[in-house]
Design an enzyme around this catalytic site. Structure first.
Site, PDB file in Angstrom:
ATOM      1  N   CYS A 156     -39.945  38.657 -90.281  1.00  0.00           N
ATOM      2  CA  CYS A 156     -38.550  38.941 -89.927  1.00  0.00           C
ATOM      3  C   CYS A 156     -37.823  39.771 -90.981  1.00  0.00           C
ATOM      4  O   CYS A 156     -36.676  40.145 -90.775  1.00  0.00           O
ATOM      5  CB  CYS A 156     -37.806  37.635 -89.687  1.00  0.00           C
ATOM      6  N   HIS A 289     -28.490  37.014 -92.711  1.00  0.00           N
ATOM      7  CA  HIS A 289     -29.638  36.893 -91.803  1.00  0.00           C
ATOM      8  C   HIS A 289     -29.243  35.958 -90.658  1.00  0.00           C
ATOM      9  O   HIS A 289     -29.470  36.275 -89.510  1.00  0.00           O
ATOM     10  CB  HIS A 289     -30.831  36.350 -92.585  1.00  0.00           C
ATOM     11  N   GLU A 300     -29.873  30.047 -96.790  1.00  0.00           N
ATOM     12  CA  GLU A 300     -29.112  31.272 -97.034  1.00  0.00           C
ATOM     13  C   GLU A 300     -27.751  30.955 -97.646  1.00  0.00           C
ATOM     14  O   GLU A 300     -27.300  31.624 -98.581  1.00  0.00           O
ATOM     15  CB  GLU A 300     -28.955  32.031 -95.712  1.00  0.00           C
ATOM     16  N   LYS A 319     -26.597  37.864 -84.996  1.00  0.00           N
ATOM     17  CA  LYS A 319     -27.731  37.446 -84.154  1.00  0.00           C
ATOM     18  C   LYS A 319     -27.284  36.893 -82.792  1.00  0.00           C
ATOM     19  O   LYS A 319     -28.030  36.937 -81.828  1.00  0.00           O
ATOM     20  CB  LYS A 319     -28.585  36.427 -84.902  1.00  0.00           C
ATOM     21  N   HIS A 324     -32.410  37.490 -82.295  1.00  0.00           N
ATOM     22  CA  HIS A 324     -33.174  37.809 -83.499  1.00  0.00           C
ATOM     23  C   HIS A 324     -34.244  38.817 -83.103  1.00  0.00           C
ATOM     24  O   HIS A 324     -35.189  38.487 -82.375  1.00  0.00           O
ATOM     25  CB  HIS A 324     -33.813  36.536 -84.059  1.00  0.00           C
ATOM     26  N   PHE A 382     -40.842  34.512 -92.429  1.00  0.00           N
ATOM     27  CA  PHE A 382     -42.111  33.778 -92.505  1.00  0.00           C
ATOM     28  C   PHE A 382     -42.848  34.225 -93.760  1.00  0.00           C
ATOM     29  O   PHE A 382     -42.832  35.402 -94.114  1.00  0.00           O
ATOM     30  CB  PHE A 382     -42.993  34.191 -91.320  1.00  0.00           C
TER      31      PHE A 382
END
Lengths: 397, 346
Positions: A156, A289, A300, A319, A324, A382
């Site tokens: 991502c 994010h 975050e 998002k 996403h 990830f």
């Protein structure tokens, strides 16, 4: 090594919230959510999940053969190249590079192959466009850009890390112009994969909200044209924004869960700030994010609080607008950051109603005019990858 | 570099590790695609060294992740990295397909069982950067963690970015590798070339600014890749110019290059034409086909310079050289990428 400033000279976008930067930006400021129930393909497990689909269908973006990601890439890249005057400038095409973030590539083609196999006669040619590197490759060959051509696949954070690699290429003098960005399309594998990890909210994500239950997926592409300032000036193209810092790190702790204290992201932020020669209090806005998963938003927020203390700048996640978009996310958010600097306006965070005491921060929920000098855009992924990008307002704009 | 072209900072290889394809072909059956697929393959042998298999979490790693961790371990054996430096260690991996065996298994399950029994671990493993992340997690490397895909130039993309990070001061160590596995999707994507045996494997290299010993360290003089024209006549012209430019930037001339190493492509006559050139060796028969096999060309080059002899390579053109000090690696096809690396002994 060149320490010369790097500027953004072109942007392009394809997303559920708009198929060009102007529409995308207007929809963001008006709070128009681009999510809709999944219709691209049937899915028993994810039926009626809200996703960020390109409403006109990806095939409507171009008829040329290829994967969904190829079409998204070509569509957004054409906008970016046009706005950066690449089509009319006399540029040595051997000095134009391409760095694209991608994760799914032609996975949808593999899915179609297997679906056809059940019916009896699969078409192996579907695999011609399977590798995720095809979009960058085909884009470069389409325009005869024969500089370095790379596909970054850092989950991502791919779109954001592609930006960083593009800057590195320019700083090392390996190209004069780099087309950077990210792309991903909706696939059964990603929908089901994230669903099995229990990190999806079928009603759409609610970044940083107390009742957030998970993420929602989207598709799209974000493309930027970047070059050294002197090169942009020599060909008389207007710079839209500056790229001042790129910071990357790895948690090196867990394959899927971010560090709950935000250690890794904090290091990426600090690297980016140092490269940009900025102090935290100079950041005007953070494009977060903000996936809407419990763990991501906690990590975050922890990093933001540790970096900025009690004075966390206004922040928001987009998002809930577009889903996403995985490898495209960092690139689309980079485009968003550039637009915030151009328009001196901060986009809102949809889906936030109630502050989470564990987070202790509230994103902005209404579009806000503001003096925006420096924007930070963060990505987590990830594998524990973290990327922080810092953009600066272009004085001439 | 991607070249050392704009920097005077030398970059050295201080360690190399590899999981090589097994020379003996095996029959592998793929049932994931509905119809059984059979191919002659050279799967890699993972020996599970005691030092590596004792690492935390080893048993839970996928096959590709184990290969990556094991090869990386051997690459840093010669120069262990101090724990206080671990946030300055970047890990960069080039892969054509990632661990697509896992992707295929996850997807096959989805389609054939109507999404009834997807296995989350297979999804996690199928993400392209899972092998890169596994290396970082195994050794605690907290610098940049990057995965590059670009077909047959995937390894060189990782190599180039690793060199850039060192040159820009964004890392003190770059652990650069490549990994690919035999999989049904790789076979399908390679449909036009199924006559070649299939291989798999993983190689890692430890890059730093500091050589540790002249008999161990190798200097990278140049490493870059370009996507050239898809038109063959244009490709040939561009490739020739690019080669001359790369050799010049390496600070050497063609006469100083002892050996050229290629895969099995026919790019040498296209690039050199009638021009005299050093002897040409190929690693293709040893590796079989997989996208990132050029990393093994690189691995063989490092080993050859260290030992001053060639093993496992096939002499295609010319005679065995009297010394192996400087090697030019060419990796590409006349329809696209060309990657050029030049290595030399200290």
């Amino acid at each position: 090594m060149s320490k010369e400033e790097i500027v953004v000279t072109g942007i392009g976008i394809a997303s559920a919230c708009g198929l060009n930067p102007a529409d995308f930006w207007n929809n963001l400021l008006q709070g128009k959510c681009g999510l809709s129930p999944l219709s691209r393909f049937p899915s028993k497990r994810c039926d009626r999940y809200l996703v960020g689909e390109i409403s006109s269908g990806i095939s409507g973006l171009g008829k040329q053969p290829g994967s969904d990601c190829d079409r998204l890439t070509f569509y957004a890249a054409a906008q970016a190249a046009h706005s950066a005057l690449l089509d009319s400038s006399q540029i040595d095409r051997r000095r134009i590079g391409v760095v694209l973030g991608a994760t799914t590539g032609g996975v949808r083609n593999a899915e179609r192959y297997l679906e056809e196999a059940i019916m009896g006669k699969p078409d192996a040619r579907l695999f011609q466009f399977y590798p995720a590197s095809q979009s960058a490759h085909r884009l470069a060959q389409r325009y005869k850009w024969s500089g370095p051509c790379l596909t970054t696949s850092d989950a991502c954070a791919s779109g954001a890390s592609a930006m960083a690699s593009g800057c590195n290429i320019l700083r090392c003098g390996d190209a004069d112009v780099v087309i950077v960005g990210g792309v991903d399309a909706l696939t059964r594998i990603t929908l089901n994969g994230f669903q099995t990890l229990l990190v999806m909210d079928k009603e759409g994500c609610r970044p940083f909200d107390k009742k957030r239950k998970g993420m929602c997926l989207g598709e799209g592409a974000g493309i930027l044209v970047i070059e050294r300032r002197s090169h942009a000036a020599a060909r008389r193209v207007t710079a839209l924004a500056r790229i001042l810092g790129t910071g990357l790190s790895c948690d090196a702790g867990h394959m899927t869960a971010p560090d709950e204290n935000g250690d890794g992201l904090l290091r990426a932020i600090q690297i980016a700030l140092k490269e940009a020669q900025l102090s935290p209090d100079q950041i005007s806005y953070i494009n977060a994010h903000g996936t809407g998963t419990v763990n991501n938003d906690l990590a975050e927020a922890a990093a933001m609080k540790r970096c900025f203390g009690a004075a966390v700048p206004p922040f928001s996640s987009i998002k809930r607008f577009i889903g996403h978009t995985l490898a495209a996310a960092g690139a689309i958010e980079a485009v968003t950051s550039v637009l915030a600097l151009i328009h001196q306006t901060l986009p809102p965070n949809l889906g936030f109603d109630e502050i989470d005491p564990a987070i202790g921060l509230s994103p902005i929920t209404e579009a806000r005019h503001s003096s925006v000098q420096y924007v930070m855009s963060n990505s987590l992924a990830f594998g524990g990858s973290n990327v922080s990008l810092i953009f600066g307002k272009e004085p001439a704009i | 570099m991607t070249s050392q072209e704009n920097s005077h900072t030398p970059i050295y290889i201080t360690g190399a590790g590899a999981i090589l394809p097994n020379p003996d072909p095996q029959i592998i059956e793929f049932n994931e695609l509905g119809a059984e697929m059979v191919a002659r393959c050279h799967p890699a042998s993972i020996s599970e060294d005691a030092e590596v298999s004792n690492l935390s979490g080893w048993r839970r790693l996928s096959r590709g992740q184990k290969m990556a961790v094991q090869a990386a371990y051997h690459a840093i054996e010669a120069q262990p990295i101090a724990s206080e430096s671990k946030d300055r260690v970047a890990v960069l991996v080039g892969t054509g397909f990632g661990e697509t065996t896992e992707t295929a298994a996850f997807l096959s399950n989805l389609v054939h069982k109507q999404e009834a029994e997807p296995k989350p671990q297979r999804f996690i493993n199928s993400v392209h950067n899972s092998m890169t992340a596994a290396v970082a997690i195994a050794f605690g490397f907290q610098g940049e963690n990057r995965t590059f895909l670009q077909g047959s130039a995937s390894f060189e993309c990782a190599l180039g970015e690793g060199a850039r990070l060192l040159q820009l001061g964004k890392a003190d160590h770059a652990l650069v590798g490549a990994a690919d596995l035999i999989s049904p999707y790789a076979i399908l994507a390679r449909e036009k070339h199924t006559t070649e045996n299939l291989g798999e494997g993983c190689a890692f290299f430890h890059l730093t600014h500091e050589p540790i010993h002249s008999s161990i360290s190798i200097r990278i003089l140049h490493a870059s890749s370009r996507l050239l024209s898809s038109s063959r006549p244009e490709w040939i012209t561009q490739a020739h110019e690019y080669l001359l430019d790369s050799i010049e930037k390496s600070g050497r001339n063609l006469a100083e290059i002892d050996v050229i190493i290629v895969d099995n492509s026919n790019i040498v006559p296209h690039i050199f034409g009638n021009q005299t050139h050093p002897p040409v060796y190929s690693y293709a028969k040893h590796t079989g086909w997989f996208p990132s096999r050029s990393a093994f060309g690189f691995y063989f080059a490092v080993k050859s310079i260290r030992t001053n002899q060639f093993r496992s390579l096939e002499l295609l053109v010319g005679t065995v050289p009297s010394q192996i000090k400087t090697i030019l690696l060419l990796n590409g096809s006349t329809e696209g990428h060309l990657a050029i690396s030049i290595l030399t002994s200290l």
